[in-house]
Design a protein around this motif. Structure first.
Motif, mmCIF file in Angstrom:
data_model
loop_
_atom_site.group_PDB
_atom_site.id
_atom_site.type_symbol
_atom_site.label_atom_id
_atom_site.label_comp_id
_atom_site.label_asym_id
_atom_site.label_seq_id
_atom_site.Cartn_x
_atom_site.Cartn_y
_atom_site.Cartn_z
ATOM 1 N N VAL A 108 0.843 -1.190 0.000
ATOM 2 C CA VAL A 108 0.000 0.000 0.000
ATOM 3 C C VAL A 108 0.879 1.240 0.000
ATOM 4 C CG1 VAL A 108 -1.708 1.315 1.298
ATOM 5 C CG2 VAL A 108 -1.884 -1.183 1.171
ATOM 6 N N LEU A 109 0.598 2.150 -0.919
ATOM 7 C CA LEU A 109 1.287 3.426 -1.002
ATOM 8 C C LEU A 109 0.295 4.394 -1.653
ATOM 9 C CD1 LEU A 109 4.084 4.162 -0.020
ATOM 10 C CD2 LEU A 109 4.947 3.893 -2.327
ATOM 11 N N VAL A 110 -0.128 5.392 -0.921
ATOM 12 C CA VAL A 110 -1.236 6.246 -1.356
ATOM 13 C C VAL A 110 -0.688 7.552 -1.923
ATOM 14 C CG1 VAL A 110 -3.365 7.399 -0.639
ATOM 15 C CG2 VAL A 110 -2.690 5.222 0.435
ATOM 16 N N VAL A 111 -0.928 7.805 -3.215
ATOM 17 C CA VAL A 111 -0.360 8.995 -3.845
ATOM 18 C C VAL A 111 -0.890 10.279 -3.216
ATOM 19 C CG1 VAL A 111 0.156 7.902 -6.047
ATOM 20 C CG2 VAL A 111 -2.051 9.000 -5.712
ATOM 21 N N GLU A 112 -2.088 10.229 -2.651
ATOM 22 C CA GLU A 112 -2.652 11.428 -2.025
ATOM 23 C C GLU A 112 -1.893 11.834 -0.757
ATOM 24 O OE1 GLU A 112 -6.817 10.935 -1.402
ATOM 25 O OE2 GLU A 112 -7.318 11.166 -3.521
ATOM 26 N N ASP A 116 6.550 13.791 -1.148
ATOM 27 C CA ASP A 116 7.652 13.656 -0.202
ATOM 28 C C ASP A 116 7.558 12.338 0.560
ATOM 29 O OD1 ASP A 116 9.992 15.013 1.089
ATOM 30 O OD2 ASP A 116 8.754 14.704 2.875
ATOM 31 N N ALA A 117 6.360 12.030 1.067
ATOM 32 C CA ALA A 117 6.178 10.794 1.831
ATOM 33 C C ALA A 117 6.273 9.558 0.947
ATOM 34 C CB ALA A 117 4.822 10.824 2.537
ATOM 35 N N VAL A 118 5.636 9.604 -0.213
ATOM 36 C CA VAL A 118 5.609 8.433 -1.099
ATOM 37 C C VAL A 118 6.998 8.111 -1.622
ATOM 38 C CG1 VAL A 118 4.777 7.590 -3.322
ATOM 39 C CG2 VAL A 118 3.185 8.695 -1.746
ATOM 40 N N LEU A 119 7.722 9.107 -2.092
ATOM 41 C CA LEU A 119 9.055 8.865 -2.646
ATOM 42 C C LEU A 119 10.044 8.490 -1.545
ATOM 43 C CD1 LEU A 119 9.094 11.801 -5.217
ATOM 44 C CD2 LEU A 119 8.640 9.372 -5.662
ATOM 45 N N GLY A 120 9.837 9.025 -0.352
ATOM 46 C CA GLY A 120 10.665 8.606 0.775
ATOM 47 C C GLY A 120 10.484 7.133 1.091
ATOM 48 N N VAL A 159 2.495 17.036 -14.779
ATOM 49 C CA VAL A 159 1.876 18.288 -15.191
ATOM 50 C C VAL A 159 0.364 18.222 -14.971
ATOM 51 C CG1 VAL A 159 1.567 19.928 -17.077
ATOM 52 C CG2 VAL A 159 3.673 18.568 -16.938
ATOM 53 N N GLN A 160 -0.122 18.970 -13.995
ATOM 54 C CA GLN A 160 -1.551 19.045 -13.682
ATOM 55 C C GLN A 160 -2.208 17.653 -13.647
ATOM 56 O OE1 GLN A 160 -3.190 21.750 -16.578
ATOM 57 N NE2 GLN A 160 -2.039 23.494 -15.784
ATOM 58 N N PRO A 161 -1.707 16.765 -12.793
ATOM 59 C CA PRO A 161 -2.251 15.398 -12.742
ATOM 60 C C PRO A 161 -3.603 15.359 -12.031
ATOM 61 C CG PRO A 161 -0.604 15.679 -11.034
ATOM 62 C CD PRO A 161 -0.617 16.969 -11.817
ATOM 63 N N PRO A 162 -4.652 14.859 -12.683
ATOM 64 C CA PRO A 162 -5.990 14.872 -12.078
ATOM 65 C C PRO A 162 -6.114 14.034 -10.804
ATOM 66 C CG PRO A 162 -6.130 14.536 -14.448
ATOM 67 C CD PRO A 162 -4.696 14.393 -14.079
ATOM 68 N N ILE A 163 -5.343 12.919 -10.720
ATOM 69 C CA ILE A 163 -5.515 12.029 -9.577
ATOM 70 C C ILE A 163 -4.260 11.954 -8.700
ATOM 71 C CG2 ILE A 163 -7.319 10.641 -10.661
ATOM 72 C CD1 ILE A 163 -5.257 8.560 -11.377
ATOM 73 N N MET A 164 -3.395 13.009 -8.772
ATOM 74 C CA MET A 164 -2.192 13.047 -7.943
ATOM 75 C C MET A 164 -2.094 14.414 -7.249
ATOM 76 S SD MET A 164 0.586 11.242 -10.498
ATOM 77 C CE MET A 164 1.863 11.075 -9.233
ATOM 78 N N PRO A 165 -2.994 14.706 -6.315
ATOM 79 C CA PRO A 165 -2.971 16.017 -5.660
ATOM 80 C C PRO A 165 -1.651 16.264 -4.934
ATOM 81 C CG PRO A 165 -4.418 14.482 -4.485
ATOM 82 C CD PRO A 165 -4.064 13.829 -5.785
#
Length: 398
Positions: A108-112, A116-120, A159-165
């Motif tokens: 589990v890794l939530v892009v929302e 910083d947290a996800v790439l860490g 660039v302006q990703p709809p599902i990656m706030p």
């Protein structure tokens, strides 16, 4: 490649890797270089550990003699790290330079949660995977990352990703490189980033359809996106926006996550199907939940998946007419028989017969590993391309 008589060591490496010339004699013939010059440039590649000698080839001369020694790309000298992000899940792997999976992890890794947290977290996954693969951090030559949004390939930023706030314009390359270094990895490891559907298409085309000059993959999961590979290269458009078919308007009044109404993703994605199931009292919150229901043969999920397939197939009729691909691959959470049946129904009904006469409509061969394979291949093709290879050889002092 540089003109005859001007080919660099990087050009020779490309000829060997592609199989176009795999002996010293063949390299001389193709490049016009002298025997001594070919030998000098090959010596640099041997010293770098990038080439090795293979078995002897056939004897070309009718007079006999010793067989020619073949040259091979040595895929043991380095490894690639790859990761594939979905909205709520991710996979990471260590791969050889020829795409063999040495170690793999998913979780589990939530892009929302933000970049910083996800790439860490990904940096930690990579550090744990290397010992499992039997490799050291200093053997990593690059990192490839697939993300569920449009990417400017020059900068590696979404660039302006709809599902990656929170990800818009973020320095993904720098953060992931630092995260890996902080956990014992080498400094300044090159990081390449691309859209997930692009990299899935790249991996699938190279692995199973290398002779297909126009290949389209459509990923239908939480969102909908397409990857296009033309003449062996990813087609990205001017700034990475090619293939974003999930935001084609289809005339419905459903609100999409991009803020517009009537997008294909708002009515036919895994997320849209999950929402309709939840409204009917069936527990489902994402495309992966829908996949589980489809695997169990849930009748309402099956019916909605087929309906979604018909809506996507209607749009794909235009895509197929425009691009005239040889292969159309359906991948992602909904890529099963009900959805595929729906796609075929509308696609063949709406597209011109000439556009589909030689079209294969298939499902994924690599499955959940497609994005990883594509991300690894992207890194290898970048690092060992002739000009870049020459730069790296000079930096190594060989």
């Amino acid at each position: 490649m540089a003109g005859r008589g001007q080919a660099s060591a990087g050009d020779l490496l490309e000829l060997v890797r592609s199989g176009r010339a795999t002996t010293r004699g063949a390299l001389q013939q193709v490049t016009g270089l002298s025997r001594a010059t070919v030998g000098q440039r090959l010596d640099r590649l041997f010293r770098a550990g990038w080439l090795r000698e293979g078995a002897g080839g056939p004897v070309d001369s009718p007079l006999g003699g010793r067989p020619s020694i073949t040259l091979e790309f040595d895929d043991e000298h380095a490894v690639v790290l790859a990761a594939d992000l979905d909205t709520r899940h991710a996979r990471a792997a260590v791969l050889t330079l020829t795409g063999e999976m040495l170690a793999e992890h998913s979780g589990v890794l939530v892009v929302e949660d933000g970049p910083d947290a996800v790439l860490g977290e990904l940096g930690g996954w990579f550090a744990e995977l290397l010992p499992k693969a039997g490799r050291r951090a200093e053997q990593v030559c690059g990192i490839g990352l697939a993300v569920p949004g449009p990417v400017d390939s020059e900068t590696g930023r979404v660039v302006q990703p709809p599902i990656m706030p929170g990800w818009d314009g973020y320095d993904i390359r720098g953060r992931l490189a630092r995260s890996f270094a902080e956990r014992g990895g080498a400094d300044r490891v090159p990081v390449l980033v691309d859209n997930d559907a692009n990299l899935m298409a790249y991996g699938e085309q190279r692995a199973g359809y290398a002779d297909c000059s126009a290949f389209v993959l459509v990923k239908v999961s939480t969102g909908i996106g397409a990857g296009v590979v033309v003449d062996g290269s990813i087609y990205r458009g001017i700034d990475g926006g090619a293939g974003d078919i999930g935001h084609i308007r289809v005339g419905a009044d459903a609100l999409c996550r991009c803020g517009s109404y009537g997008c294909l993703a708002a009515v036919a994605s895994g997320g849209a199907v999950a929402r309709r199931l939840a409204e009917a009292g069936v527990p489902a919150a994402s495309g992966s939940d829908v996949r589980g229901l489809l695997a169990a043969g849930h009748p309402e999920a099956v019916g909605l998946a087929r309906e979604a397939g018909r809506q996507v197939g209607d749009v794909l009729a235009t895509v197929v007419t425009l691009l005239n691909p040889g292969v159309l691959m359906i991948a992602g959470d909904l890529a099963g028989t009900p959805f595929l049946t729906g796609v075929r129904e509308l696609l063949y009904q709406r597209a011109l017969p000439r556009s589909t006469a030689h079209l294969e409509v298939v499902t994924s061969r690599l499955g959940e590993r497609a994005g990883l394979v594509g991300a690894g291949a992207l890194v290898v093709e970048h690092l060992y391309a002739p000009e870049r290879a020459e730069e790296r050889l000079l930096a190594m002092g060989v």
